[in-house]
Design a protein around this motif. Structure first.
Motif, PDB file in Angstrom:
ATOM      1  N   ILE A   1      -8.002 -20.295  -1.551  1.00  0.00           N
ATOM      2  CA  ILE A   1      -7.092 -19.912  -2.646  1.00  0.00           C
ATOM      3  C   ILE A   1      -5.623 -19.117  -1.493  1.00  0.00           C
ATOM      4  O   ILE A   1      -5.710 -18.308  -1.063  1.00  0.00           O
ATOM      5  CB  ILE A   1      -7.233 -19.232  -3.545  1.00  0.00           C
ATOM      6  CG1 ILE A   1      -5.699 -18.838  -4.972  1.00  0.00           C
ATOM      7  CG2 ILE A   1      -7.902 -17.852  -3.410  1.00  0.00           C
ATOM      8  CD1 ILE A   1      -7.010 -18.798  -5.843  1.00  0.00           C
ATOM      9  N   ARG A   2      -4.044 -19.480  -2.015  1.00  0.00           N
ATOM     10  CA  ARG A   2      -3.225 -18.402  -1.957  1.00  0.00           C
ATOM     11  C   ARG A   2      -2.258 -18.062  -2.869  1.00  0.00           C
ATOM     12  O   ARG A   2      -2.280 -18.484  -3.880  1.00  0.00           O
ATOM     13  CB  ARG A   2      -2.341 -19.350  -0.694  1.00  0.00           C
ATOM     14  CG  ARG A   2      -1.158 -18.479  -0.285  1.00  0.00           C
ATOM     15  CD  ARG A   2      -0.882 -19.373   1.063  1.00  0.00           C
ATOM     16  NE  ARG A   2       0.936 -18.958   1.269  1.00  0.00           N
ATOM     17  CZ  ARG A   2       1.020 -18.357   2.481  1.00  0.00           C
ATOM     18  NH1 ARG A   2       0.006 -18.454   3.298  1.00  0.00           N
ATOM     19  NH2 ARG A   2       2.192 -17.897   2.507  1.00  0.00           N
ATOM     20  N   LYS A   3      -2.126 -16.499  -3.231  1.00  0.00           N
ATOM     21  CA  LYS A   3      -1.641 -16.163  -4.794  1.00  0.00           C
ATOM     22  C   LYS A   3      -0.163 -15.047  -3.532  1.00  0.00           C
ATOM     23  O   LYS A   3      -0.650 -14.802  -2.873  1.00  0.00           O
ATOM     24  CB  LYS A   3      -2.094 -15.629  -5.036  1.00  0.00           C
ATOM     25  CG  LYS A   3      -2.863 -13.699  -5.107  1.00  0.00           C
ATOM     26  CD  LYS A   3      -3.978 -13.377  -5.593  1.00  0.00           C
ATOM     27  CE  LYS A   3      -4.245 -12.130  -5.302  1.00  0.00           C
ATOM     28  NZ  LYS A   3      -4.981 -11.663  -5.993  1.00  0.00           N
ATOM     29  N   LEU A   4       1.007 -14.976  -4.459  1.00  0.00           N
ATOM     30  CA  LEU A   4       2.224 -14.369  -4.018  1.00  0.00           C
ATOM     31  C   LEU A   4       1.356 -12.955  -4.945  1.00  0.00           C
ATOM     32  O   LEU A   4       1.214 -13.046  -6.716  1.00  0.00           O
ATOM     33  CB  LEU A   4       3.035 -14.639  -4.856  1.00  0.00           C
ATOM     34  CG  LEU A   4       4.387 -13.783  -4.932  1.00  0.00           C
ATOM     35  CD1 LEU A   4       4.982 -13.059  -3.560  1.00  0.00           C
ATOM     36  CD2 LEU A   4       5.420 -13.765  -5.388  1.00  0.00           C
ATOM     37  N   TYR A   5       0.887 -11.927  -4.937  1.00  0.00           N
ATOM     38  CA  TYR A   5       0.677 -10.906  -6.104  1.00  0.00           C
ATOM     39  C   TYR A   5       2.133  -9.557  -5.993  1.00  0.00           C
ATOM     40  O   TYR A   5       2.884  -9.502  -4.885  1.00  0.00           O
ATOM     41  CB  TYR A   5      -0.103  -9.997  -5.487  1.00  0.00           C
ATOM     42  CG  TYR A   5      -0.022  -9.065  -4.121  1.00  0.00           C
ATOM     43  CD1 TYR A   5       0.231  -8.200  -3.933  1.00  0.00           C
ATOM     44  CD2 TYR A   5      -0.537  -9.929  -3.188  1.00  0.00           C
ATOM     45  CE1 TYR A   5       0.139  -7.233  -2.421  1.00  0.00           C
ATOM     46  CE2 TYR A   5      -0.822  -9.167  -2.349  1.00  0.00           C
ATOM     47  CZ  TYR A   5       0.060  -7.746  -1.253  1.00  0.00           C
ATOM     48  OH  TYR A   5       0.137  -7.057  -0.098  1.00  0.00           O
ATOM     49  N   VAL A   6       1.810  -9.023  -7.111  1.00  0.00           N
ATOM     50  CA  VAL A   6       3.243  -7.892  -7.184  1.00  0.00           C
ATOM     51  C   VAL A   6       1.891  -6.595  -7.817  1.00  0.00           C
ATOM     52  O   VAL A   6       0.982  -6.390  -8.710  1.00  0.00           O
ATOM     53  CB  VAL A   6       3.615  -8.666  -8.125  1.00  0.00           C
ATOM     54  CG1 VAL A   6       5.018  -6.803  -8.424  1.00  0.00           C
ATOM     55  CG2 VAL A   6       4.958  -9.022  -7.776  1.00  0.00           C
ATOM     56  N   THR A   7       1.996  -5.497  -7.272  1.00  0.00           N
ATOM     57  CA  THR A   7       0.967  -4.202  -7.647  1.00  0.00           C
ATOM     58  C   THR A   7       1.840  -2.990  -6.863  1.00  0.00           C
ATOM     59  O   THR A   7       3.265  -3.089  -6.795  1.00  0.00           O
ATOM     60  CB  THR A   7      -0.043  -4.406  -6.723  1.00  0.00           C
ATOM     61  OG1 THR A   7      -0.582  -3.355  -7.772  1.00  0.00           O
ATOM     62  CG2 THR A   7       0.196  -3.951  -5.240  1.00  0.00           C
ATOM     63  N   GLY A   8       1.128  -2.117  -7.414  1.00  0.00           N
ATOM     64  CA  GLY A   8       1.556  -0.789  -7.410  1.00  0.00           C
ATOM     65  C   GLY A   8       0.890  -0.495  -6.013  1.00  0.00           C
ATOM     66  O   GLY A   8       0.384  -0.250  -5.640  1.00  0.00           O
ATOM     67  N   MET A   9       2.591   0.983  -5.812  1.00  0.00           N
ATOM     68  CA  MET A   9       1.527   0.938  -4.519  1.00  0.00           C
ATOM     69  C   MET A   9       0.925   2.369  -4.107  1.00  0.00           C
ATOM     70  O   MET A   9       1.017   3.079  -5.307  1.00  0.00           O
ATOM     71  CB  MET A   9       2.915   0.964  -3.433  1.00  0.00           C
ATOM     72  CG  MET A   9       3.352   0.342  -3.272  1.00  0.00           C
ATOM     73  SD  MET A   9       4.556  -0.337  -1.590  1.00  0.00           S
ATOM     74  CE  MET A   9       5.828   1.897  -1.829  1.00  0.00           C
TER      75      MET A   9
END
Length: 113
Positions: free
Chosen positions: A105-113
């Motif tokens: 699996i390969r995903k583009l993630y968006v998260t808080g730092m």
């Protein structure tokens, strides 16, 4: 910073390392992640994450991700969800999961730092 920045995700190389033995549930999975960009002033990180086949347990950060390729199930205490290419998923911080990857699996993630 340029007013328009384009990131060619197919060109992003992600190095893998073996998953920590305490996290491995099945197989010999490897994982890797690369930060692609950050949103300055918002405390947001955008990156690419990959995992090979196998199963690992994790405690999630607050995150939204888009599956770019592959297939996996994400098991929590209350549900099991299959994710595949094109799925947009949100994970709540603190959720205990078991990821079982059946196709790398390969995903583009968006998260808080």
């Amino acid at each position: 910073m340029e007013p328009v920045a384009v990131y060619h995700l197919t060109d992003v190389t992600v190095g893998h390392e073996p998953s920590h033995p305490d996290e491995v549930v099945a197989g010999e999975p490897t994982t890797g992640a690369v930060t692609v960009t950050t949103l300055d002033g918002l405390g947001v990180e955008v990156g690419v994450w990959e995992m090979s086949t196998g199963a690992v347990r994790d405690v999630e950060a607050e995150e939204a991700f888009l599956v770019l390729s592959g297939r996996a199930t994400i098991e929590t205490d209350s549900s099991t969800t299959t994710v595949k290419q094109g799925d947009l998923v949100r994970l709540a911080a603190g959720t205990k999961t078991v990821w079982t990857v059946t196709e790398p699996i390969r995903k583009l993630y968006v998260t808080g730092m």
